[in-house]
Design a protein around this motif. Structure first.
Motif, PDB file in Angstrom:
ATOM      1  N   ARG A   1       0.850  -1.207   0.000  1.00 51.73           N
ATOM      2  CA  ARG A   1       0.000   0.000   0.000  1.00 51.73           C
ATOM      3  C   ARG A   1       0.876   1.244   0.000  1.00 51.73           C
ATOM      4  O   ARG A   1       1.765   1.381   0.841  1.00 51.73           O
ATOM      5  CB  ARG A   1      -0.921  -0.010   1.219  1.00 51.73           C
ATOM      6  CG  ARG A   1      -1.976  -1.083   1.093  1.00 51.73           C
ATOM      7  CD  ARG A   1      -2.894  -1.135   2.293  1.00 51.73           C
ATOM      8  NE  ARG A   1      -3.811  -2.263   2.145  1.00 51.73           N
ATOM      9  CZ  ARG A   1      -4.967  -2.168   1.493  1.00 51.73           C
ATOM     10  NH1 ARG A   1      -5.352  -1.030   0.978  1.00 51.73           N
ATOM     11  NH2 ARG A   1      -5.747  -3.234   1.356  1.00 51.73           N
TER      12      ARG A   1
ATOM     13  N   ALA B   1      -1.346   7.606  -3.084  1.00 54.43           N
ATOM     14  CA  ALA B   1      -1.512   8.005  -4.476  1.00 54.43           C
ATOM     15  C   ALA B   1      -0.859   9.370  -4.692  1.00 54.43           C
ATOM     16  O   ALA B   1      -0.731  10.165  -3.757  1.00 54.43           O
ATOM     17  CB  ALA B   1      -2.988   8.062  -4.823  1.00 54.43           C
TER      18      ALA B   1
ATOM     19  N   ALA C   1      -4.915   6.697  -7.815  1.00 51.35           N
ATOM     20  CA  ALA C   1      -5.450   5.662  -6.933  1.00 51.35           C
ATOM     21  C   ALA C   1      -5.904   4.471  -7.772  1.00 51.35           C
ATOM     22  O   ALA C   1      -6.506   4.638  -8.833  1.00 51.35           O
ATOM     23  CB  ALA C   1      -6.619   6.223  -6.120  1.00 51.35           C
TER      24      ALA C   1
ATOM     25  N   LYS D   1      -5.311  -0.229  -8.391  1.00 56.27           N
ATOM     26  CA  LYS D   1      -4.541  -1.447  -8.160  1.00 56.27           C
ATOM     27  C   LYS D   1      -3.591  -1.689  -9.328  1.00 56.27           C
ATOM     28  O   LYS D   1      -3.991  -1.598 -10.490  1.00 56.27           O
ATOM     29  CB  LYS D   1      -5.481  -2.644  -7.991  1.00 56.27           C
ATOM     30  CG  LYS D   1      -6.280  -2.591  -6.710  1.00 56.27           C
ATOM     31  CD  LYS D   1      -7.063  -3.882  -6.512  1.00 56.27           C
ATOM     32  CE  LYS D   1      -7.754  -3.857  -5.142  1.00 56.27           C
ATOM     33  NZ  LYS D   1      -8.475  -5.094  -4.862  1.00 56.27           N
TER      34      LYS D   1
ATOM     35  N   ILE E   1      -1.197  -1.140  -4.228  1.00 60.51           N
ATOM     36  CA  ILE E   1      -2.473  -0.437  -4.090  1.00 60.51           C
ATOM     37  C   ILE E   1      -2.179   1.015  -3.728  1.00 60.51           C
ATOM     38  O   ILE E   1      -1.643   1.304  -2.652  1.00 60.51           O
ATOM     39  CB  ILE E   1      -3.352  -1.095  -3.006  1.00 60.51           C
ATOM     40  CG1 ILE E   1      -3.625  -2.567  -3.394  1.00 60.51           C
ATOM     41  CG2 ILE E   1      -4.661  -0.333  -2.845  1.00 60.51           C
ATOM     42  CD1 ILE E   1      -4.340  -3.356  -2.334  1.00 60.51           C
TER      43      ILE E   1
ATOM     44  N   GLU F   1      -3.568   4.603  -2.746  1.00 62.20           N
ATOM     45  CA  GLU F   1      -4.821   5.111  -2.169  1.00 62.20           C
ATOM     46  C   GLU F   1      -4.597   6.448  -1.488  1.00 62.20           C
ATOM     47  O   GLU F   1      -3.473   6.821  -1.214  1.00 62.20           O
ATOM     48  CB  GLU F   1      -5.399   4.106  -1.178  1.00 62.20           C
ATOM     49  CG  GLU F   1      -4.387   3.677  -0.124  1.00 62.20           C
ATOM     50  CD  GLU F   1      -4.826   2.441   0.651  1.00 62.20           C
ATOM     51  OE1 GLU F   1      -5.837   1.848   0.284  1.00 62.20           O
ATOM     52  OE2 GLU F   1      -4.127   2.097   1.604  1.00 62.20           O
TER      53      GLU F   1
END
Lengths: 273, 107
Positions: free
Chosen positions: B39, B42, B86, B88, B105, B107
Motif C-alpha cells: 500500500r 496516491a 489511486a 490497483k 495499491i 490510495e
C-alpha cells in the motif's frame, strides 16, 4: 524474436547484397572465393570480439547501474541506427556503385585482389558488430536469449537468401526499394529503443515521467497479447507510456527523419546534373 | 502578488527535490513476494526497495506500473514508481510467474 529477425535480416542484407554484388562482378577473377570467404571470416571474428566485450560489460552492472547500462546500450544503438539510416539515405546508391568500381579496378589490374577481402571484411565487421549491439539491446528489453538467437538465425538465413538471389541474377533489381522499406523499419525500431531508454531512466529516477501515463490503451491492445508484442518489437508500442517516453519516441523520429531528409535533398540535383 | 507567484514557481522544482521518495520494503522469498499487497499513497513517487532472499535471480515486472528489473540472487535493488493515480497495479516475478505475484495499491 521477430525484432531480432528483422534486425539481423536488415544488417545481414546489406553485407549479403555487397558480397553478392562483389561475387558476381568478380566472377572471372582467379581465387575469388578464397578471398571472399577470408573476408567473411575476418569480419565475423571481429564482430565476435565486440560481442564478447559487450557480454562482460553487462555482467559488471549492479544496483542502479542496470538501468544506466540498459539506457546507455539503447542510446548507443539508437545513435548507431540513426547514423546508419542517415548515412544510407545518402550513400545507398554510391555504396553499390562504389563496390562495383573497386571490383572493376581489380579486374583491370589496378588494385590488389586483397582489396576485395578488405571490403568484404569491413562490411561484415560493421554489420556484424552493429547486429551484436542490437541483439544485446533486445535481450535487455526482456526477450530471452533463445528467442533472440532463433530470430537472429532466421534473419541471417533470410539475408543470405537475398544475397544469393542478388548474386544469381538480381543485379538489376532496384536496390533502393529494399533500403527504403528497411529504413522505415529501422526508424521505428530506433524510436522504440529511445522510448525504452527513457523508461529505464525514469525507473532509475534520473528523468521525471512528466505525465504518467499520458494514455492507456491496455484494454484495447495489451502488451502481452500477440498483436501488442509484435507492435512492441516492431515499433516500440507501449500501452501506458509516460509523457517523457513519448517525447523521446517522437523526438527520435523527428531528428532521424530530418537528418535523412537533409542529406537526401541534394541527390536529385546531383542526379539531374 | 506577481512576486509571490514568481517565488512559488521558483520553489516548485525545489519542493520536488526536497522530499526524498518514501522507501517501501518488499522481500522475495521462496519465489513469493512478501508482502503480496503493497500500500502506497496516491500521487507520490515511491522507492520500492526489493530484497531477493532466494538463491535464484528474479525479474520484477509489471505492465500496469510499466516497470521491469532483474534482482540478482541475494541482492537488494531499488525501483522508483509513481506518482500513481489511486488504483490497483499488479506485479509479478517473471522467472517464477506461478507463485511470485503481488499488487501495489495506491490510495
Amino acid at each position: 524474436m521477430f525484432g531480432a529477425a528483422i534486425i539481423v535480416f536488415r544488417e545481414s542484407l546489406e553485407a549479403a547484397l555487397l558480397i553478392g554484388i562483389i561475387a558476381a562482378a568478380a566472377r572471372t577473377l582467379p581465387n575469388r572465393n578464397r578471398w571472399l570467404w577470408s573476408g567473411v571470416a575476418a569480419g565475423v571474428a571481429g564482430a565476435l570480439v565486440v560481442a564478447a566485450l559487450a557480454g562482460s560489460i553487462a555482467e559488471m552492472a549492479g544496483g542502479m547501474g542496470q538501468e544506466m547500462l540498459n539506457a546507455s546500450i539503447l542510446g548507443l544503438a539508437v545513435i548507431m541506427l540513426a547514423w546508419h539510416n542517415i548515412w544510407m539515405a545518402r550513400h545507398a546508391r554510391e555504396m553499390v556503385d562504389g563496390a562495383k568500381a573497386i571490383v572493376r579496378d581489380v579486374a583491370d589490374g589496378r588494385r590488389e585482389l586483397s582489396a576485395i577481402m578488405l571490403l568484404v571484411a569491413m562490411a561484415v565487421l560493421r554489420e556484424g558488430s552493429e547486429t551484436v549491439l542490437f541483439l544485446f539491446s533486445l535481450a535487455s528489453q526482456g526477450e530471452s536469449t533463445g528467442q533472440v538467437l532463433t530470430g537472429g538465425a532466421l534473419g541471417l538465413a533470410a539475408g543470405a537468401v537475398v544475397g544469393y538471389t542478388m548474386y544469381t541474377g538480381l543485379l538489376h533489381v532496384p536496390v533502393r526499394w529494399f533500403f527504403t522499406v528497411t529504413a522505415a523499419l529501422v526508424l521505428l525500431l530506433a524510436a522504440g529503443m529511445a522510448g525504452q531508454m527513457a523508461r529505464f531512466l525514469i525507473q532509475g529516477d534520473i528523468l521525471p515521467p512528466l505525465a504518467n501515463p499520458i494514455w492507456d490503451t491496455s484494454a484495447w491492445l495489451s502488451s502481452n497479447s500477440a498483436g501488442g508484442t509484435l507492435l512492441h518489437v516492431l515499433a516500440g508500442y507501449d500501452p501506458r507510456p509516460s509523457a517523457m517516453q513519448a517525447l523521446f519516441y517522437l523526438g527520435t523520429i523527428a531528428v532521424i527523419g530530418l537528418g535523412m531528409y537533409l542529406v537526401r535533398s541534394p541527390s536529385p540535383a546531383r542526379a539531374s546534373a | 502578488m506577481n512576486r509571490i507567484t514568481l517565488l512559488a514557481v521558483l520553489c516548485l522544482p525545489l519542493a520536488a527535490f526536497a522530499a526524498d521518495p518514501a522507501e517501501v520494503p518488499l522481500t522475495i522469498k521462496n519465489h513469493r513476494f512478501e508482502p503480496a499487497e503493497v500500500r502506497i499513497p496516491a500521487g507520490q513517487k515511491v522507492k520500492l526497495m526489493i530484497h531477493n532472499q532466494d538463491s535464484t535471480p528474479e525479474e520484477f515486472e509489471s505492465h500496469e506500473l510499466n516497470r521491469e528489473k532483474v534482482i540478482p540472487a541475494g541482492a537488494k535493488s531499488a525501483i522508483f514508481i509513481g506518482p500513481l493515480q489511486a488504483g490497483k497495479y499488479p506485479f509479478f516475478g517473471e522467472f517464477n510467474e506461478a507463485t511470485a505475484r503481488g499488487v501495489v495499491i495506491a490510495e
